[in-house]
Design an enzyme around this catalytic site. Structure first.
Site, PDB file in Angstrom:
ATOM      1  N   HIS A  77      32.756  37.271  38.069  1.00  0.00           N
ATOM      2  CA  HIS A  77      33.668  38.256  37.483  1.00  0.00           C
ATOM      3  C   HIS A  77      33.188  39.660  37.841  1.00  0.00           C
ATOM      4  O   HIS A  77      31.979  39.910  37.895  1.00  0.00           O
ATOM      5  CB  HIS A  77      33.760  38.085  35.966  1.00  0.00           C
ATOM      6  CG  HIS A  77      34.840  38.955  35.389  1.00  0.00           C
ATOM      7  ND1 HIS A  77      34.623  40.274  35.094  1.00  0.00           N
ATOM      8  CD2 HIS A  77      36.150  38.711  35.124  1.00  0.00           C
ATOM      9  CE1 HIS A  77      35.767  40.805  34.655  1.00  0.00           C
ATOM     10  NE2 HIS A  77      36.705  39.872  34.663  1.00  0.00           N
ATOM     11  N   LYS A 102      35.980  37.815  27.333  1.00  0.00           N
ATOM     12  CA  LYS A 102      34.834  38.719  27.521  1.00  0.00           C
ATOM     13  C   LYS A 102      33.911  38.673  26.296  1.00  0.00           C
ATOM     14  O   LYS A 102      33.744  37.622  25.697  1.00  0.00           O
ATOM     15  CB  LYS A 102      35.341  40.134  27.818  1.00  0.00           C
ATOM     16  CG  LYS A 102      36.367  40.131  28.950  1.00  0.00           C
ATOM     17  CD  LYS A 102      36.698  41.489  29.486  1.00  0.00           C
ATOM     18  CE  LYS A 102      37.723  41.322  30.618  1.00  0.00           C
ATOM     19  NZ  LYS A 102      37.952  42.538  31.356  1.00  0.00           N
ATOM     20  N   GLY A 115      41.174  46.268  33.060  1.00  0.00           N
ATOM     21  CA  GLY A 115      40.948  47.012  31.823  1.00  0.00           C
ATOM     22  C   GLY A 115      41.336  48.476  31.915  1.00  0.00           C
ATOM     23  O   GLY A 115      40.985  49.267  31.053  1.00  0.00           O
ATOM     24  N   ASN A 168      40.539  35.556  29.508  1.00  0.00           N
ATOM     25  CA  ASN A 168      39.121  35.904  29.567  1.00  0.00           C
ATOM     26  C   ASN A 168      38.826  36.774  28.344  1.00  0.00           C
ATOM     27  O   ASN A 168      39.221  37.932  28.305  1.00  0.00           O
ATOM     28  CB  ASN A 168      38.831  36.653  30.873  1.00  0.00           C
ATOM     29  CG  ASN A 168      37.414  37.180  30.934  1.00  0.00           C
ATOM     30  OD1 ASN A 168      36.567  36.812  30.104  1.00  0.00           O
ATOM     31  ND2 ASN A 168      37.136  38.037  31.900  1.00  0.00           N
ATOM     32  N   GLU A 186      32.885  42.312  36.289  1.00  0.00           N
ATOM     33  CA  GLU A 186      31.941  42.956  35.358  1.00  0.00           C
ATOM     34  C   GLU A 186      30.525  42.431  35.580  1.00  0.00           C
ATOM     35  O   GLU A 186      29.546  43.160  35.398  1.00  0.00           O
ATOM     36  CB  GLU A 186      32.421  42.750  33.910  1.00  0.00           C
ATOM     37  CG  GLU A 186      33.585  43.696  33.613  1.00  0.00           C
ATOM     38  CD  GLU A 186      34.662  43.137  32.710  1.00  0.00           C
ATOM     39  OE1 GLU A 186      34.392  42.168  31.973  1.00  0.00           O
ATOM     40  OE2 GLU A 186      35.777  43.677  32.740  1.00  0.00           O
ATOM     41  N   SER A 193      44.945  43.973  34.145  1.00  0.00           N
ATOM     42  CA  SER A 193      45.983  44.604  33.323  1.00  0.00           C
ATOM     43  C   SER A 193      47.293  43.822  33.262  1.00  0.00           C
ATOM     44  O   SER A 193      48.375  44.405  33.249  1.00  0.00           O
ATOM     45  CB  SER A 193      46.230  46.046  33.794  1.00  0.00           C
ATOM     46  OG  SER A 193      45.045  46.816  33.615  1.00  0.00           O
ATOM     47  N   GLU A 207      41.049  39.853  41.516  1.00  0.00           N
ATOM     48  CA  GLU A 207      41.125  40.910  40.514  1.00  0.00           C
ATOM     49  C   GLU A 207      40.645  42.222  41.121  1.00  0.00           C
ATOM     50  O   GLU A 207      39.439  42.455  41.232  1.00  0.00           O
ATOM     51  CB  GLU A 207      40.239  40.563  39.317  1.00  0.00           C
ATOM     52  CG  GLU A 207      40.643  39.287  38.616  1.00  0.00           C
ATOM     53  CD  GLU A 207      40.057  39.217  37.212  1.00  0.00           C
ATOM     54  OE1 GLU A 207      40.837  39.175  36.262  1.00  0.00           O
ATOM     55  OE2 GLU A 207      38.825  39.239  37.079  1.00  0.00           O
TER      56      GLU A 207
HETATM   57  P1  PGA Z   1      42.267  42.947  31.823  1.00  0.00           P
HETATM   58  O1  PGA Z   1      41.033  42.069  32.331  1.00  0.00           O
HETATM   59  O2  PGA Z   1      43.464  42.019  31.735  1.00  0.00           O
HETATM   60  O3  PGA Z   1      41.867  43.477  30.500  1.00  0.00           O
HETATM   61  O4  PGA Z   1      42.498  44.015  32.854  1.00  0.00           O
HETATM   62  C1  PGA Z   1      41.185  41.090  33.317  1.00  0.00           C
HETATM   63  C2  PGA Z   1      39.847  40.433  33.605  1.00  0.00           C
HETATM   64  O5  PGA Z   1      38.816  41.115  33.563  1.00  0.00           O
HETATM   65  O6  PGA Z   1      39.772  39.219  33.870  1.00  0.00           O
END
Ligand code: PGA
Length: 248
Positions: free
Chosen positions: A95, A10, A173, A8, A97, A212, A167
């Site tokens: 997602h 982003k 993140g 992803n 976010e 992560s 997730e």
């Molecule tokens: P990250 O993000 O691996 O940076 O924690 C995962 C995601 O948001 O899909």
């Protein structure tokens, strides 16, 4: 079931940067094909570039969001057909976010997921609890609510065109990866909920872990029961680190 390793990206990468990273991933996979399905969820502007870099490779391109309409007066939005035209085969829905930064409701996520599937995209529905919800003992209730409103029903079999990404919001993140026990517990709950809803075919819907994931922890995570793939944010931006995760 074939595992899925998904990136992803982003809101990162210009078209040029996306082309370079995708070309490096494709080159690595052409030397040594992966037994897993590989998907890159690229920013809208880079989908066509990534799809072109992946032509002739086993990797697929996805989008990070979609609007649930064929076309119309939806300023700033993008339709399934536009995404397919650019070369996307997959789309992420819900997602965290989008849920937490952009206030998307379970109901909207459900509409997006159902419409994307109806229009021939494959959909990966993201679900996951906040730290507050987990600490209040509401993990399963939250996953159930997000799955029940997000999971499309009545549009034919979902196998091969639908996946769930678990997730935990507190692990995205943050560098804080969920421990094996936490991942096992959540994935078992998602599997139970999927089977409760879809019957036996719930066993054949991939459940990815995200939050992560790094080259150093990918091997352990992918080996856990009911973990059918990984969704990687930060560590997928660099081709070498993403390829290391694919090989883990
Ligand atoms: P990250 O993000 O691996 O940076 O924690 C995962 C995601 O948001 O899909």
């Amino acid at each position: 079931m074939q595992k899925i390793i998904a990136a992803n990206w982003k809101m990162y990468k210009t078209r040029q940067e996306a082309r370079e990273t995708a070309a490096a991933v494709a080159a690595a996979l052409s030397g040594q094909p992966s037994p897993h399905e590989v998907i890159v969820f690229a920013p809208f502007t880079a989908i066509a570039d990534v799809a072109a870099a992946f032509a002739g490779s086993q990797a697929l391109t996805g989008a990070q969001d979609v609007w649930p309409a064929v076309e119309g007066a939806f300023t700033g939005e993008i339709s399934p057909r536009m995404l397919q035209d650019a070369g996307a085969a997959w789309v992420l829905t819900g997602h965290s976010e989008r849920r937490h930064v952009l206030d998307e409701s379970d109901e909207l996520v459900g509409r997006k997921t159902a419409f994307a599937l109806e229009q021939g995209l494959k959909a990966m529905l993201c679900i996951g609890e906040t730290l507050e919800e987990r600490e209040a003992g509401r993990l399963e209730a939250v996953l159930q609510r997000q799955l029940e409103t997000g999971l499309p029903v009545g549009d034919g079999p979902l196998e091969g065109r639908f996946a769930v990404a678990y997730e935990p919001v507190w692990a995205i993140g943050t560098g804080k990866v969920a421990g094996p026990g936490e991942v096992l517990e959540a994935h078992a709950a998602v599997r139970r909920l999927l089977c409760g809803r879809l019957g036996d075919s719930g066993h054949r819907i991939p459940i990815l872990y995200g939050g992560s994931v790094k080259p150093a922890n990918a091997g352990t995570l992918i080996g856990l029961d009911n973990v059918d793939g990984l969704l990687i944010g930060g560590a997928s931006l660099d081709a070498q680190s993403f390829v290391q995760i694919i090989r883990a």
